[in-house]
Design a protein around this motif. Structure first.
Motif, mmCIF file in Angstrom:
data_model
loop_
_atom_site.group_PDB
_atom_site.id
_atom_site.type_symbol
_atom_site.label_atom_id
_atom_site.label_comp_id
_atom_site.label_asym_id
_atom_site.label_seq_id
_atom_site.Cartn_x
_atom_site.Cartn_y
_atom_site.Cartn_z
ATOM 1 N N VAL A 21 0.840 -1.200 0.000
ATOM 2 C CA VAL A 21 0.000 0.000 0.000
ATOM 3 C C VAL A 21 0.873 1.247 0.000
ATOM 4 N N TRP A 229 -7.578 0.387 1.215
ATOM 5 C CA TRP A 229 -6.886 0.463 -0.074
ATOM 6 C C TRP A 229 -7.485 -0.531 -1.063
ATOM 7 N N LYS A 230 -7.771 -1.741 -0.603
ATOM 8 C CA LYS A 230 -8.389 -2.744 -1.466
ATOM 9 C C LYS A 230 -9.754 -2.268 -1.945
ATOM 10 N N GLN A 233 -9.628 0.320 -4.800
ATOM 11 C CA GLN A 233 -9.260 -0.164 -6.122
ATOM 12 C C GLN A 233 -10.485 -0.540 -6.946
ATOM 13 N N ASP A 234 -11.628 -0.717 -6.286
ATOM 14 C CA ASP A 234 -12.841 -1.182 -6.954
ATOM 15 C C ASP A 234 -13.993 -0.200 -6.747
ATOM 16 N N ALA A 239 -17.484 -4.496 -3.296
ATOM 17 C CA ALA A 239 -16.314 -4.095 -2.510
ATOM 18 C C ALA A 239 -16.740 -3.420 -1.223
#
Length: 269
Positions: A21, A229-230, A233-234, A239
């Motif tokens: 990250v 952060w994950k 991304q979407d 998500a």
């Protein structure tokens, strides 16, 4: 931005880099008004652009740092190596506030703060800058930037004890009760006043969790940043469900979180 001291500045970036990250801490401090703090933020963004003209970022603002970032995106002009002078928000991909007093906080009206303390900008005596329509443009995020928020709360004054939250918890409850509003707060900011954009979760965490090395129910703030952060991304409904499940699995959320309304532009969708 704002707060956190040596852990946020010196240790967290390396911890997150090791987990994939990219993280650049921006510590604007609590001195100076929102315009001055936003200028500090802008100059640090320019430093990143000088190294990489294609630099874009997701902005996360903790506490008063969320208000500083919110202002800076629309009103701080930065020099871009190829685009020239542009609003800071032009290089922002998303904006997230963490425990931020988006609608002010009665805690910062405390007589313990000096009359010229910049934190009084966040108080109920100054809250018109958040709610008065004439200030809407000034304190709105940059157009077309997705906005998210995490709201925090504690159960009582001794929950995750800190001197600041201990003295703030009771007076905030009293103020909110008098106004006929929800008394839930994190000792610094009423939970419902922390709302901005889409509320991802109401978290049973101390106000300072996001900028200091806390561990709650096996979760450290680095774990939070990796999870968020994950999600960034979407940013899809799936998500969002996954992010909320992360907190639910660690028993960090209010039971009614599944029914959190989506708040877009200050109104429930």
């Amino acid at each position: 931005s704002k707060g956190g001291g040596k852990f946020l500045q010196d240790k967290l970036p390396g911890i997150l880099a090791g987990r994939g990250v990219p993280f650049v801490p921006v510590r604007t401090g609590t001195k100076g008004d929102v315009h001055q703090r936003a200028e500090i933020f802008g100059r640090m963004v320019e430093e990143q652009l000088a190294q990489d003209p294609d630099f874009h970022c997701h902005v996360l603002g903790h506490s008063m740092g969320g208000i500083t970032a919110r202002y800076a995106m629309a009103h701080t002009i930065i020099h871009h190596p190829t685009l020239g002078d542009v609003p800071l928000g032009a290089i922002v991909k998303s904006f997230t506030t963490l425990s931020s007093p988006n609608d002010g906080s009665p805690a910062t009206d405390s007589p313990m703060l000096k009359k010229n303390d910049p934190r009084r900008e966040m108080g109920m005596k100054g809250v018109q800058k958040f709610n008065d329509p004439s200030f809407t443009e000034t304190y709105s995020p940059y157009p077309n930037v997705p906005v998210y928020s995490y709201r925090t709360y504690i159960h009582n004054a001794m929950d995750f004890y800190s001197p600041v939250s201990f003295f703030g918890f009771g007076p905030i409850k009293k103020y909110m009760r008098r106004e006929g509003l929800s008394e839930i707060n994190d000792g610094i900011v009423p939970m419902e006043f922390q709302t901005a954009g889409t509320v991802i979760a109401n978290l049973h965490l101390p106000h300072f969790f996001f900028s200091m090395n806390f561990k709650v129910h096996g979760v450290r703030n680095a774990d939070f940043y990796v999870m968020h952060w994950k999600f960034l991304q979407d940013q899809s409904p799936a998500a969002l469900d996954e992010a909320r499940a992360f907190f639910s699995d660690h028993e960090l959320t209010l039971a009614q979180d599944a029914e959190i309304p989506q708040i877009i532009g200050g109104e429930a969708a």
